[in-house]
Design a protein around this motif. Structure first.
Motif, short mmCIF file in Angstrom:
data_model
loop_
_atom_site.label_atom_id
_atom_site.label_comp_id
_atom_site.label_asym_id
_atom_site.label_seq_id
_atom_site.Cartn_x
_atom_site.Cartn_y
_atom_site.Cartn_z
N ARG A 1 1.20 -1.49 -0.02
CA ARG A 1 0.06 0.03 0.22
C ARG A 1 0.98 1.34 0.14
NH1 ARG A 1 -3.47 1.13 3.38
NH2 ARG A 1 -2.71 0.07 5.73
N TYR A 2 1.72 1.18 -0.98
CA TYR A 2 3.29 1.61 -1.18
C TYR A 2 3.61 2.05 0.37
CZ TYR A 2 0.19 3.04 -4.98
OH TYR A 2 -0.79 3.47 -6.07
N ALA A 3 4.54 2.81 0.11
CA ALA A 3 5.23 3.30 1.97
C ALA A 3 5.89 2.08 2.13
CB ALA A 3 5.42 4.32 2.49
N ASP B 1 5.35 -16.21 -4.15
CA ASP B 1 4.40 -17.36 -6.14
C ASP B 1 2.82 -17.85 -5.46
OD1 ASP B 1 7.77 -18.69 -6.25
OD2 ASP B 1 7.02 -16.85 -7.06
N ILE B 2 2.34 -17.62 -6.24
CA ILE B 2 1.54 -18.17 -6.28
C ILE B 2 0.53 -19.56 -7.73
CG2 ILE B 2 -0.38 -16.94 -7.54
CD1 ILE B 2 -1.67 -16.82 -4.56
N SER B 3 0.37 -20.55 -6.78
CA SER B 3 -0.85 -21.25 -8.32
C SER B 3 -1.96 -20.51 -9.08
CB SER B 3 -1.81 -21.73 -7.29
OG SER B 3 -1.87 -23.24 -8.78
N ILE B 4 -1.31 -20.98 -10.62
CA ILE B 4 -1.71 -19.72 -11.45
C ILE B 4 -3.78 -20.51 -11.13
CG2 ILE B 4 -0.15 -19.82 -12.46
CD1 ILE B 4 -1.41 -21.61 -14.83
N LYS B 5 -3.31 -22.02 -11.26
CA LYS B 5 -5.13 -22.29 -11.03
C LYS B 5 -5.51 -21.81 -9.76
CE LYS B 5 -3.39 -25.05 -14.56
NZ LYS B 5 -4.47 -24.56 -15.84
N GLY B 6 -6.89 -21.67 -10.11
CA GLY B 6 -8.36 -21.74 -8.62
C GLY B 6 -7.90 -20.33 -8.46
N VAL B 7 -7.73 -19.95 -6.55
CA VAL B 7 -7.61 -18.65 -6.03
C VAL B 7 -7.66 -18.86 -4.84
CG1 VAL B 7 -9.19 -17.39 -4.88
CG2 VAL B 7 -9.63 -17.53 -7.09
N GLU B 8 -6.01 -18.17 -4.60
CA GLU B 8 -6.04 -18.86 -2.82
C GLU B 8 -6.69 -17.38 -2.45
OE1 GLU B 8 -3.55 -20.15 -2.06
OE2 GLU B 8 -2.84 -21.74 -3.91
N GLU B 9 -7.40 -17.20 -0.76
CA GLU B 9 -7.83 -16.73 -0.47
C GLU B 9 -7.18 -15.22 0.31
OE1 GLU B 9 -10.96 -18.66 2.63
OE2 GLU B 9 -11.49 -16.48 2.74
N HIS B 10 -6.30 -16.09 0.60
CA HIS B 10 -5.03 -14.91 0.75
C HIS B 10 -4.51 -13.79 0.27
CE1 HIS B 10 -1.43 -17.01 -0.24
NE2 HIS B 10 -1.18 -15.55 -0.14
N LEU B 11 -4.46 -13.77 -1.33
CA LEU B 11 -4.50 -12.67 -1.74
C LEU B 11 -5.67 -12.33 -2.66
CD1 LEU B 11 -2.11 -11.73 -3.56
CD2 LEU B 11 -3.20 -12.89 -5.87
N ALA B 12 -6.52 -13.01 -2.07
CA ALA B 12 -8.13 -11.71 -2.87
C ALA B 12 -8.46 -11.46 -1.65
CB ALA B 12 -9.02 -13.45 -2.53
N LEU B 13 -8.60 -11.51 0.08
CA LEU B 13 -8.30 -10.98 1.19
C LEU B 13 -7.81 -9.63 0.50
CD1 LEU B 13 -10.66 -10.82 2.87
CD2 LEU B 13 -9.30 -11.90 4.81
N TRP B 14 -6.55 -9.72 0.73
CA TRP B 14 -5.16 -8.45 0.58
C TRP B 14 -6.12 -7.53 -1.04
CZ3 TRP B 14 -2.45 -6.01 -2.99
CH2 TRP B 14 -1.10 -4.75 -2.25
N MET B 15 -6.48 -8.41 -1.98
CA MET B 15 -6.26 -7.57 -2.97
C MET B 15 -8.14 -6.58 -2.65
SD MET B 15 -6.88 -9.75 -6.62
CE MET B 15 -5.68 -10.45 -7.31
N LYS B 16 -9.15 -7.12 -2.14
CA LYS B 16 -10.71 -7.12 -1.65
C LYS B 16 -10.10 -5.26 -0.73
CE LYS B 16 -14.69 -7.70 0.81
NZ LYS B 16 -13.80 -7.12 2.29
N ASN B 17 -8.91 -6.04 0.03
CA ASN B 17 -8.32 -4.66 1.08
C ASN B 17 -7.45 -3.63 0.39
OD1 ASN B 17 -10.02 -5.75 3.00
ND2 ASN B 17 -8.49 -7.30 4.01
N CYS B 18 -6.70 -4.02 -0.13
CA CYS B 18 -5.25 -3.10 -0.69
C CYS B 18 -5.73 -2.25 -2.11
CB CYS B 18 -4.27 -4.19 -0.33
SG CYS B 18 -3.33 -3.90 1.46
N LEU B 19 -6.32 -2.83 -3.14
CA LEU B 19 -6.45 -2.30 -4.15
C LEU B 19 -7.69 -1.17 -4.33
CD1 LEU B 19 -5.30 -4.84 -6.61
CD2 LEU B 19 -3.79 -3.14 -5.18
#
Lengths: 165, 149
Positions: A137-139, A147-165
Motif C-alpha cells: 500500500r505504498y511505503a 509465488d502463487i498457483s495459477i489455478k484456482g483462487v488463493e483466499e489470502h491474496l484475494a483478501l489482500w486485493m479486497k483490502n488494499c486495491l
C-alpha cells in the motif's frame, strides 16, 4: 413475503424491473446479478482487448523483445477471470481491473495501481504452474510477496486485493 | 575512450518506449525495467555530464530498429531520469546496482550505432523480482514525459 402496491421499479442504471411478489433478498439479488453482469463484461472486454499481445512479433519494442506465447496469455487471463469471479460471487463486489502488459522477455504482467495500493503479478515460462507477485500500500505498508498457483483462487491474496486495491 | 567514474550526485537518462507507459497514471509500467535474456541485465542510459534529456532522445533517431532496419522514431520514446547515488544505494539482496560509464566510439562511426560519449550502463540483476521492478521506477522521474497526459 411482502406484497407491494407498485411492482414496477427502477434499478440503478435506469433499467426497470417488475417482480411480484418480491422480498428484500430477491430484489437485492436482482441488482447484484445485473451489476455483476455489467462488471464481468468489463473484465471480458479488457481480456478481449489484450489479445493484441498475441500478435506482437519479435522486436515489438523496436529492439529485441520476444513474442508472447499463447499459454502465457491464457494463464494470465484465466487467473484474472478466476479472481473476478471470486469477487463477484463471494465478496459481492468488483475487483479493480489491472493493466495486462507484455514484457520484453515473453512474460505477461498483471499490474494494479490504485490510490490505495499496487500489485504486480508476472506469468512466465520459468514456471508455468505459478505466477510471482508483489504488492503493497505504498511505503512498504502491508507488503505481500511470493509465488502463487495459477489455478484456482488463493483466499489470502484475494483478501489482500479486497483490502488494499 | 577512457571510462570515467560517475559521481553519485549526477543523473542518467533512460529511454522508456511509449508501450511501457501506463495509460492510467502516465508512469512507467513495471515491464519497462525487464530486459530480454539476450540483452541481459544491463540497462543502457546516458550520463547527464555529456548529454541532455533532449539529446538523449534525439540520438534514438540515429539508431536502427533491429527488425525493420529503419531508423527508430524518437517520438515513440520518453526519457526517465535516475540519480546515480540513489540507484547505487538500492538495498535489495542480490539486486545491487552499479552505473558505469561505457562510451561508444567507432572510427568510422557505424551506421545505426552512433558514437555516444554519454553512454553508460546500469549493471545488476533486475528481472525475476516483481518488488524490485516496481521500486526501481519509484527512484526515478520523468525528464521528458508522455505528451498525451
Amino acid at each position: 413475503m411482502r406484497e407491494i402496491s407498485n411492482p414496477t421499479r427502477c434499478l440503478p442504471g435506469g433499467e426497470k424491473t417488475t417482480q411480484l411478489p418480491f422480498n428484500k433478498t430477491g430484489f437485492l439479488k436482482d441488482i447484484v446479478t445485473k451489476m455483476g453482469y455489467t462488471y464481468n463484461s468489463e473484465a471480458e472486454k479488457l481480456i478481449e482487448q489484450s489479445k493484441h499481445i498475441l500478435m506482437l512479433r519479435e522486436g515489438w519494442d523496436e529492439e529485441d523483445a520476444l513474442p508472447i506465447d499463447e499459454i502465457i496469455w491464457e494463464n494470465a487471463t484465466s487467473f484474472l477471470k478466476a479472481y473476478v469471479g471470486y469477487f463477484d460471487q463471494i465478496y459481492l463486489t468488483a475487483l479493480e481491473l489491472p493493466e495486462i502488459n507484455p514484457v520484453r522477455d515473453g512474460s505477461i504482467d498483471l499490474e494494479w495501481r490504485t490510490s490505495k495500493g499496487r500489485l504486480l503479478i508476472n506469468f512466465n515460462h520459468r514456471n508455468l504452474q505459478k505466477a510471482s507477485f508483489y504488492g503493497d500500500r505504498y511505503a512498504n505498508e502491508d507488503r505481500i510477496k511470493g509465488d502463487i498457483s495459477i489455478k484456482g483462487v488463493e483466499e489470502h491474496l484475494a483478501l489482500w486485493m479486497k483490502n488494499c486495491l | 575512450m577512457k571510462e570515467i567514474f560517475i559521481p553519485n550526485e549526477d543523473h542518467v537518462f533512460c529511454r522508456i518506449g511509449i508501450d511501457f507507459i501506463s495509460s492510467k497514471d502516465y508512469k512507467p509500467r513495471a515491464s519497462a525495467f525487464r530486459n530480454t535474456p539476450v540483452k541481459g541485465n544491463n540497462l543502457s542510459c546516458d550520463w547527464d555530464k555529456y548529454s541532455t534529456a533532449e539529446s538523449s532522445r534525439a540520438l534514438i533517431g540515429r539508431q536502427l530498429n533491429l527488425r525493420t532496419g529503419k531508423p527508430k522514431d524518437p517520438r515513440k520514446f520518453c526519457i526517465y531520469k535516475f540519480n546515480v547515488g540513489t540507484v547505487r544505494s538500492i538495498n535489495f539482496p542480490g539486486k545491487g546496482q552499479e552505473i558505469e560509464h561505457d562510451p561508444i566510439y567507432n572510427d568510422p562511426e557505424i551506421e545505426g550505432k552512433p558514437n555516444n560519449l554519454a553512454h553508460s550502463v546500469m549493471i545488476g540483476e533486475k528481472g525475476d523480482d516483481e518488488e524490485f521492478r516496481i521500486k526501481l521506477a519509484d527512484t526515478g522521474c520523468w525528464a521528458i514525459g508522455p505528451s498525451w497526459k
